[in-house]
Motif scaffolding. Structure first.
Motif, PDB file in Angstrom:
ATOM      1  N   GLY A 129       0.809  -1.206   0.000  1.00 57.69           N
ATOM      2  CA  GLY A 129       0.000   0.000   0.000  1.00 57.69           C
ATOM      3  C   GLY A 129       0.846   1.260   0.000  1.00 57.69           C
ATOM      4  O   GLY A 129       0.559   2.221  -0.735  1.00 57.69           O
ATOM      5  N   HIS A 130       1.903   1.270   0.793  1.00 53.38           N
ATOM      6  CA  HIS A 130       2.797   2.429   0.823  1.00 53.38           C
ATOM      7  C   HIS A 130       3.475   2.628  -0.530  1.00 53.38           C
ATOM      8  O   HIS A 130       3.606   3.761  -1.017  1.00 53.38           O
ATOM      9  N   TRP A 131       3.925   1.545  -1.122  1.00 54.94           N
ATOM     10  CA  TRP A 131       4.575   1.653  -2.426  1.00 54.94           C
ATOM     11  C   TRP A 131       3.613   2.174  -3.487  1.00 54.94           C
ATOM     12  O   TRP A 131       3.999   2.943  -4.362  1.00 54.94           O
ATOM     13  N   LEU A 132       2.374   1.765  -3.403  1.00 54.94           N
ATOM     14  CA  LEU A 132       1.401   2.168  -4.415  1.00 54.94           C
ATOM     15  C   LEU A 132       0.911   3.594  -4.203  1.00 54.94           C
ATOM     16  O   LEU A 132       0.717   4.347  -5.171  1.00 54.94           O
ATOM     17  N   MET A 133       0.717   3.997  -2.950  1.00 55.52           N
ATOM     18  CA  MET A 133       0.147   5.330  -2.680  1.00 55.52           C
ATOM     19  C   MET A 133       1.117   6.457  -2.985  1.00 55.52           C
ATOM     20  O   MET A 133       0.696   7.565  -3.313  1.00 55.52           O
ATOM     21  N   ALA A 134       2.422   6.205  -2.839  1.00 56.06           N
ATOM     22  CA  ALA A 134       3.398   7.272  -3.060  1.00 56.06           C
ATOM     23  C   ALA A 134       3.524   7.565  -4.545  1.00 56.06           C
ATOM     24  O   ALA A 134       3.714   6.666  -5.360  1.00 56.06           O
TER      25      ALA A 134
END
Length: 437
Positions: free
Chosen positions: A37-42
């Motif tokens: 999720g962090h990789w995708l949201m940034a």
């Protein structure tokens, strides 16, 4: 990597039949979802600024109702802590055993990034994406701080659970309700920060209930939580997103709200409904070996995954790779490449730092409970403080507010380090008259 693979295979083969493998699968899967999720949201742009995909496309915020899975991690943490404390009821020894694989890799992460940040700022190279990285890489440490509190409060809250069962959970949930009423209806200052304890400890308490087989109607729990969260968001002052959003007036995450607690109830009910097929899946030899191997590096991967992501973006910028505007077709097409590169770099960092996550081989004596309590309290406040200050502005005395206290990064690091050392010392200390085993 060969020795670690053999070790994981041996551990998997030696797993007793009584172990709840589904819990281990949930632990790994929940952290994996958070990382992805962090990789995708940034969404980094060509000028080095970082946007949030959920702010660029607000319609996607509804997916956080499935992908904000930190409550699942804290739920399985409660289950594991109940079993661990019952097998090792000496407080200092319990703390040290539970925190070794948490604090040691964390302090190594802090030491490496702190040293790098000091060098970067001495040479005036803290602009652009580098400056953003100095601010962002410590943000996931809030999770470490909350988890420290859960470990520290396990003994007293477990006693309350053993006496009152669901009543202990209800008391914590009632505290969360009271906090939000005081916050939103009466504008009482600072009261919202109490929900860092009430909300997350209530979710943790659900793990105790699972350990004693007391979650008997998971469908009702899931439906009630989902309905409650929906009503709170639709009718109350709560935002749609179950993760923090930049610039929002009210966040469901920081500090957590009653809506997030309802969200946690729905997720806990959902994963309990899947327990049967999940347990059968985790029991497969190949799957279980992978779960054991992943659990051995999970905390290291979590600590370094943002470093890897920002490293990938920094490499792209250095190589003049085009970074499309967030949420465009070209941006989505580039997602698999960015995630694959971040995963590969995370693997390199895990290889370099995974040894600090390995638990000690010996079982310490009971130790000093007061010293352990002081140590975990200092570590808790230090780690939470650093999650808010980041490493930016070290030389300028940059501060952030932790509840009502202004903290600096050096002070937070020193506090966390002293706390960690006290926990280590407390776990090794002998009580007078006690014989070591």
């Amino acid at each position: 990597m060969g020795n670690s693979a053999v070790s994981a295979r041996e551990l998997a083969a030696a797993t007793p039949a009584t172990r709840d493998r589904y819990v281990d699968l949930l632990r790994v899967a929940s952290l994996g979802v958070v990382v992805l999720g962090h990789w995708l949201m940034a969404a980094v742009t060509t000028d080095g600024s970082v946007d949030n995909l959920l702010a660029v496309v607000p319609e996607l915020q509804v997916v956080t109702w499935a992908l904000q899975v930190m409550p699942v991690f804290f739920f399985v943490g409660g289950f594991s802590h109940a079993l661990a404390y019952r097998s090792r009821p000496a407080y200092a020894a319990f703390l040290r055993a539970r925190l070794q694989r948490l604090l040691r890799p964390t302090m190594v992460f802090v030491g490496v990034w702190g040293s790098a940040a000091l060098v970067i700022q001495l040479f005036g190279a803290d602009g652009g994406l580098t400056g953003v990285a100095l601010r962002l890489v410590t943000q996931p440490l809030w999770f470490i701080g909350i988890y420290l509190a859960m470990v520290a409060f396990t003994p007293p809250l477990l006693k309350l659970h053993e006496r009152w069962g669901w009543g202990a959970f209800a008391a914590l949930a009632g505290g969360a309700v009271a906090v939000d009423v005081l916050r939103f209806a009466f504008d009482v200052p600072f009261v919202e920060f109490l929900n860092f304890a009430f909300v997350w400890l209530a979710v943790h308490q659900l793990g105790f209930l699972r350990a004693d087989g007391m979650i008997r109607l998971p469908g009702a729990l899931a439906a009630g939580g989902l309905l409650g969260a929906g009503l709170l968001v639709a009718l109350g002052p709560y935002p749609l997103s179950m993760v923090g959003m930049p610039g929002e007036k009210v966040s469901n995450m920081a500090p957590p709200t009653l809506a997030l607690l309802a969200h946690g109830l729905w997720l806990v009910g959902a994963v309990e409904l899947l327990k049967g097929p999940g347990a059968r899946f985790a029991a497969r030899a190949g799957v279980w070996h992978k779960v054991v191997a992943a659990n051995g590096i999970a905390m290291t991967a979590f600590l370094w995954h943002l470093t890897a992501m920002l490293g990938v973006y920094g490499t792209f910028l250095a190589l003049d790779v085009t970074l499309p505007a967030p949420a465009t077709g070209a941006w989505w097409a580039q997602v698999p490449l960015r995630i694959a590169a971040a995963a590969a770099l995370t693997g390199v960092l895990v290889t370099a730092f995974r040894r600090f996550e390995r638990p000690a081989a010996h079982r310490p004596p009971a130790g000093s409970a007061p010293l352990a309590a002081v140590g975990v309290t200092l570590a808790l406040f230090g780690v939470l403080g650093l999650s808010m200050t980041g490493f930016g502005g070290l030389l300028e005395g940059h501060t952030a507010t932790l509840v009502a206290v202004r903290v600096t990064a050096p002070a937070a690091i020193a506090t966390a380090l002293v706390g960690w050392l006290l926990v280590e010392r407390a776990g090794r200390a002998r009580i007078p008259g006690q014989r070591s085993r």
